[in-house]
Design a protein around this motif. Structure first.
Motif, short mmCIF file in Angstrom:
data_model
loop_
_atom_site.label_atom_id
_atom_site.label_comp_id
_atom_site.label_asym_id
_atom_site.label_seq_id
_atom_site.Cartn_x
_atom_site.Cartn_y
_atom_site.Cartn_z
N THR A 171 -5.24 6.10 -8.79
CA THR A 171 -4.49 6.01 -7.53
C THR A 171 -4.69 7.28 -6.72
N LEU A 172 -5.08 7.11 -5.47
CA LEU A 172 -5.27 8.20 -4.53
C LEU A 172 -4.19 8.10 -3.45
N ASN B 135 -12.72 0.92 -7.34
CA ASN B 135 -11.67 0.85 -8.36
C ASN B 135 -10.58 1.89 -8.11
N ILE B 136 -10.34 2.19 -6.81
CA ILE B 136 -9.33 3.16 -6.42
C ILE B 136 -8.22 2.45 -5.65
N ARG B 137 -7.01 2.68 -6.06
CA ARG B 137 -5.82 2.22 -5.34
C ARG B 137 -5.44 3.34 -4.37
N PHE B 138 -5.30 3.01 -3.08
CA PHE B 138 -5.14 4.01 -2.03
C PHE B 138 -3.78 3.86 -1.36
N VAL B 139 -3.01 4.96 -1.34
CA VAL B 139 -1.66 4.96 -0.77
C VAL B 139 -1.59 5.98 0.36
N GLY C 165 -7.09 -0.49 -0.76
CA GLY C 165 -8.12 -0.32 -1.78
C GLY C 165 -7.99 -1.41 -2.82
N ASN C 166 -8.29 -1.08 -4.05
CA ASN C 166 -8.15 -2.01 -5.17
C ASN C 166 -6.72 -1.86 -5.72
N LEU C 167 -5.89 -2.86 -5.50
CA LEU C 167 -4.49 -2.75 -5.90
C LEU C 167 -4.32 -2.63 -7.41
N ASP C 168 -5.36 -3.02 -8.16
CA ASP C 168 -5.33 -2.88 -9.62
C ASP C 168 -6.26 -1.77 -10.09
N GLY C 169 -6.59 -0.83 -9.19
CA GLY C 169 -7.53 0.23 -9.52
C GLY C 169 -7.05 1.11 -10.66
N ASP C 170 -8.01 1.72 -11.35
CA ASP C 170 -7.65 2.57 -12.49
C ASP C 170 -7.29 3.99 -12.08
#
Length: 250
Positions: free
Chosen positions: A97-98, A125-129, A90-95
């Motif tokens: 985190t999912l 704007n989601i960082r996905f793990v 996803g966006n590694l700098d997202g505001d």
């Protein structure tokens, strides 16, 4: 059921105690029987009282569960969000985190897969793990081992290709089948298969299971969205609402 209600019911049935001194322990067997019948009659005539009480209880339980989840997330936040052994996209700098705890043989994980991908892509704007969490038997473990080994051998991009393919796989997840699958994806299936049983792969899975245990996670999919735990599948619109809620809460 309030003390005043108990007292007034007792008085209505001729008990001698004043309302402020009502003591159920002091009642005779006859008084108790009469009191029980009075309560039963009242509730049968006013069933909305029961529904109101159940609603209050459920609200309290939900609030307690949310507070418990928040405490667990705060205690384990770094391992949830920043584990170097978990794939991040996803966006590694997202505001926001999912984080998803996933099992490749889980039907609801498969159902959620495309919707989560759409959520991450459309939001922007989601960082996905992703957390490998095999809990549904031997084929789940084989699949997770192969996925982790793919990342160790070939990197993050190859892992994501394998992850998507394993979610879509409808055949048996055997070592032979997964090796063929890797080759079909343009990867070195033999090298990945050779790495799949390595101690470092076992350590990653064990760490994810230990983390899930601390978080009281026992099913898939389970999502962590910043300060919220989502246990089970939620449709795309619901996930969007949760993400929006996390942004509003800061």
């Amino acid at each position: 059921m309030t003390r005043s209600f108990l007292a007034s019911t007792a008085l209505a049935f001729g008990l001698a105690l004043p309302a402020h001194a009502f003591d159920p322990a002091a009642m005779t067997d006859t008084d108790k029987a009469a009191f029980g019948e009075a309560v039963r009659a009242y509730l049968l005539e006013n069933p909305e009282v029961l529904m109101e009480a159940i609603g209050v209880l459920e609200q309290r339980q939900q609030q307690e569960a949310m507070e418990n989840d928040l405490a667990l997330l705060e205690t384990n936040r770094d391992e949830i969000m920043n584990d170097p052994n978990s794939w991040v996209g996803g966006n590694l700098d997202g505001d926001v985190t999912l984080v998803e705890f996933v099992d490749y043989r889980c039907g609801y994980c498969r159902k959620a897969h495309d919707e989560v991908a759409e959520l991450v892509a459309s939001d922007g704007n989601i960082r996905f793990v992703l957390k490998e969490f095999p809990i549904l038997g031997e084929e789940s473990v084989i699949s997770s081992r192969f996925a982790i080994a793919t990342r160790l051998v070939a990197g993050d991009e190859a892992y994501k290709k394998m992850h998507d393919a394993l979610i879509a796989l409808r055949g048996n997840a055997t070592a032979e089948n997964l090796t063929t699958l890797a080759n079909d994806l343009g990867l070195d299936g033999a090298a990945i298969a050779a790495r799949a049983d390595a101690a470092e792969v076992t350590a990653i899975i064990d760490a994810n299971h230990a983390l899930a245990s601390r978080l009281q996670i026992n099913g898939t999919p389970t999502f962590v969205i910043d300060k919220t735990m989502v246990r089970g599948y939620v449709p795309l619109d619901g996930m969007r609402q949760i993400v929006d809620g996390q942004r509003k809460d800061g």
